[in-house]
Design an enzyme around this catalytic site. Structure first.
Site, mmCIF file in Angstrom:
data_model
loop_
_atom_site.group_PDB
_atom_site.id
_atom_site.type_symbol
_atom_site.label_atom_id
_atom_site.label_comp_id
_atom_site.label_asym_id
_atom_site.label_seq_id
_atom_site.Cartn_x
_atom_site.Cartn_y
_atom_site.Cartn_z
ATOM 1 N N TYR A 139 0.823 -1.207 0.000
ATOM 2 C CA TYR A 139 0.000 0.000 0.000
ATOM 3 C C TYR A 139 0.858 1.258 0.000
ATOM 4 O O TYR A 139 0.655 2.168 -0.817
ATOM 5 C CB TYR A 139 -0.919 -0.019 1.225
ATOM 6 C CG TYR A 139 -1.669 1.267 1.461
ATOM 7 C CD1 TYR A 139 -2.791 1.577 0.703
ATOM 8 C CD2 TYR A 139 -1.267 2.162 2.453
ATOM 9 C CE1 TYR A 139 -3.495 2.755 0.926
ATOM 10 C CE2 TYR A 139 -1.964 3.338 2.681
ATOM 11 C CZ TYR A 139 -3.070 3.636 1.913
ATOM 12 O OH TYR A 139 -3.758 4.803 2.134
ATOM 13 N N LYS A 143 1.343 4.405 -2.762
ATOM 14 C CA LYS A 143 1.069 5.791 -2.398
ATOM 15 C C LYS A 143 2.322 6.658 -2.523
ATOM 16 O O LYS A 143 2.227 7.861 -2.812
ATOM 17 C CB LYS A 143 0.498 5.858 -0.982
ATOM 18 C CG LYS A 143 -0.916 5.302 -0.852
ATOM 19 C CD LYS A 143 -1.912 6.098 -1.678
ATOM 20 C CE LYS A 143 -3.346 5.708 -1.391
ATOM 21 N NZ LYS A 143 -4.333 6.524 -2.144
#
Length: 221
Positions: A139, A143
């Site tokens: 994740y 990002k």
């Protein structure tokens, strides 16, 4: 302004739509989900695969025709998962890239093609991109890509006077996150309404001197 919000049917997306509508903007929601009813203050295109460039280009052409152009874009669409590197799957890395970065790149390219000078794009990054704890690697990496993409695309579009910025919130205070982390300290979590106000500011003329920035969002506590 005529503004597209991707992932506008989720908790953060709905807050962004509401904030923009309150400020008098014309808003279009684009989401892979199918709406169960009308989205207050917005037209909605559901069932759009935001990882499919042709589908997104077609959707944005429709929106540009219906609204008379596109002035802004907010890339809310994305996803999250928690798993360790050792016990996780490479599929998870691909999935986070597709949901969090590929969607933003495809939508930004499609929207920018319709924008005139004064247009603005806001991407949703994450504070975890700068300090990834255990289980956050896929994740957080996706990002972190948002930050690099924001900086590069901002430099690319500055000659057209189109701004590109990102916000980097801590955990968003949504019912789903509360259910997933019932014992967490929520003092620094960001409310969807608070994040929406920051996003609306970055779209506005008041932020006309800001581009290529990734702005942390957090609450003191």
């Amino acid at each position: 302004m005529k503004i597209i919000v991707t992932g506008g049917l989720g908790a953060l997306g709905r807050s962004v739509v509401a904030e923009l509508a309150t400020r008098g903007h014309e808003v279009a929601v684009v989401d892979v989900a199918t709406p169960s009813g009308e989205t207050p203050g917005a037209i909605t295109l559901g069932g759009v695969d935001l990882t499919d460039e042709a589908a997104v280009q077609a959707a944005y052409a429709t929106i540009a025709e219906r609204l008379g152009g596109i002035d802004g874009l907010v890339n809310v669409a994305g996803g999250f998962l928690w798993e360790t590197v050792a016990d996780g799957s490479l599929h998870s890395w691909d999935r986070m890239y597709r949901l969090n970065l590929r969607t933003a790149v495809i939508s930004s390219r499609a929207a920018a093609a319709h924008m005139q000078a004064g247009g603005a794009i806001v991407n949703i990054g994450a504070a975890a991109a700068g300090n990834a704890a255990m289980g956050m690697a896929p994740y957080a990496a996706s990002k972190a890509g948002i930050k690099a993409f924001t900086e590069s695309f901002a430099d690319e579009l500055k000659s057209r006077s189109i701004r590109v910025n990102a916000v980097l919130p801590t955990i968003i205070d949504t019912p789903a996150n509360r259910a997933d982390m019932p014992d967490a300290d929520r003092s620094g979590w960001v409310t969807p309404a608070g994040a929406a106000k920051a996003i609306a500011f970055l779209l506005s003329a008041d932020a006309g001197t800001i581009t290529g920035a990734s702005i942390p969002l957090s609450l003191p506590g």
